[in-house]
Design a protein around this motif. Structure first.
Motif: not given
Ligand SMILES: [Zn+2]
Length: 183
Positions: A70-72, A97-103, A44-48
Motif C-alpha cells: 500500500a503506497g509503495g 509512488h504515484h499520484t491519486d494514491c490511496g495513501m 510500487s503501490c498495490s493499486d490495481p
C-alpha cells in the motif's frame, strides 16, 4: 471452493498454462544475477490501476523484480528488499509512488479507526502502528523513502537508489531523486 472472479482466474490460468514455458531454475539463475549486478528491484503501490510491468515496458529483454504494498512505502518493504538483496544482489532499487494514491486520501487516523472496528482488542497495537500515509507531495514521500533505504543497515551502500513518480492521469513516469552508490 473459490467463487466469482477467482473461478474466472482459475479458468484463465488453465488456458495460459497450456503454453507455459518453464523458466530457468532459481539456483541456476542466482549466480547469473549476482555476477551481472544489473538486477533491478522495483517497489510500487498495490493499486490495481497501476501495472508496473506495463509502465516500465518490462518484457523478455528487460526484467525487474517487483515488490508491491500500500503506497509503495519502504518501511513496510524492508524485509523483502533485504531478502532479495541476499538472493539476487540487485544493483538498483527503484521506489515508485504515484499520484491519486490511496495513501494520499486515506491517512493513518482513518485506517486506525477502520482497523479498530475490525479488531477492537488490538486498539493499543493499532494506535501505536504507522500505516504509510502520504500527507505531503509524492516527491516528498519518494525522498523520504529513499532516505530510509539509504539509512538502513540492511541495504548495501553500493546499491543505486532511484525515486520515480508515476502520474496516473497521464501515464508519464519521471525521475524525482537519484542516489548513487555511496562506495
Ligand atoms: Zn497507491
Amino acid at each position: 471452493m473459490a467463487t466469482g472472479p477467482v473461478i474466472q482466474m482459475l479458468a484463465r490460468n488453465s488456458k495460459i498454462a497450456q503454453s507455459y514455458q518453464t523458466p530457468l531454475g532459481l539456483m541456476q539463475l542466482v549466480p547469473k544475477m549476482r555476477e551481472s549486478g544489473t538486477g533491478v528491484v522495483v517497489l510500487s503501490c498495490s493499486d490495481p490501476r497501476l501495472n508496473p510491468y506495463q509502465i516500465l515496458g518490462i518484457d523478455s529483454t528487460l526484467k525487474a523484480t517487483m515488490v508491491r504494498n500500500a503506497g509503495g512505502r519502504v518501511f513496510d518493504a524492508i524485509r523483502t528488499l533485504a531478502v532479495l538483496q541476499t538472493i539476487g544482489a540487485p544493483g538498483t532499487i527503484v521506489v515508485m509512488h504515484h499520484t491519486d494514491c490511496g495513501m494520499t486520501h486515506f491517512h493513518d487516523a482513518d485506517i486506525r479507526k477502520a482497523l479498530i472496528e475490525v479488531a477492537p482488542e488490538e486498539k493499543e497495537t493499532i494506535d501505536a502502528s504507522k500505516f504509510g500515509e502520504i500527507k505531503g507531495t509524492i516527491e516528498e514521500s519518494i525522498r523520504e523513502d529513499l532516505a530510509i533505504l539509504r539509512a538502513s543497515p540492511l541495504i548495501k551502500k553500493t546499491t543505486q537508489l532511484v525515486g520515480l513518480k508515476y502520474d496516473i492521469a497521464t501515464g508519464v513516469l519521471s525521475e524525482v531523486a537519484h542516489s548513487k552508490s555511496e562506495l
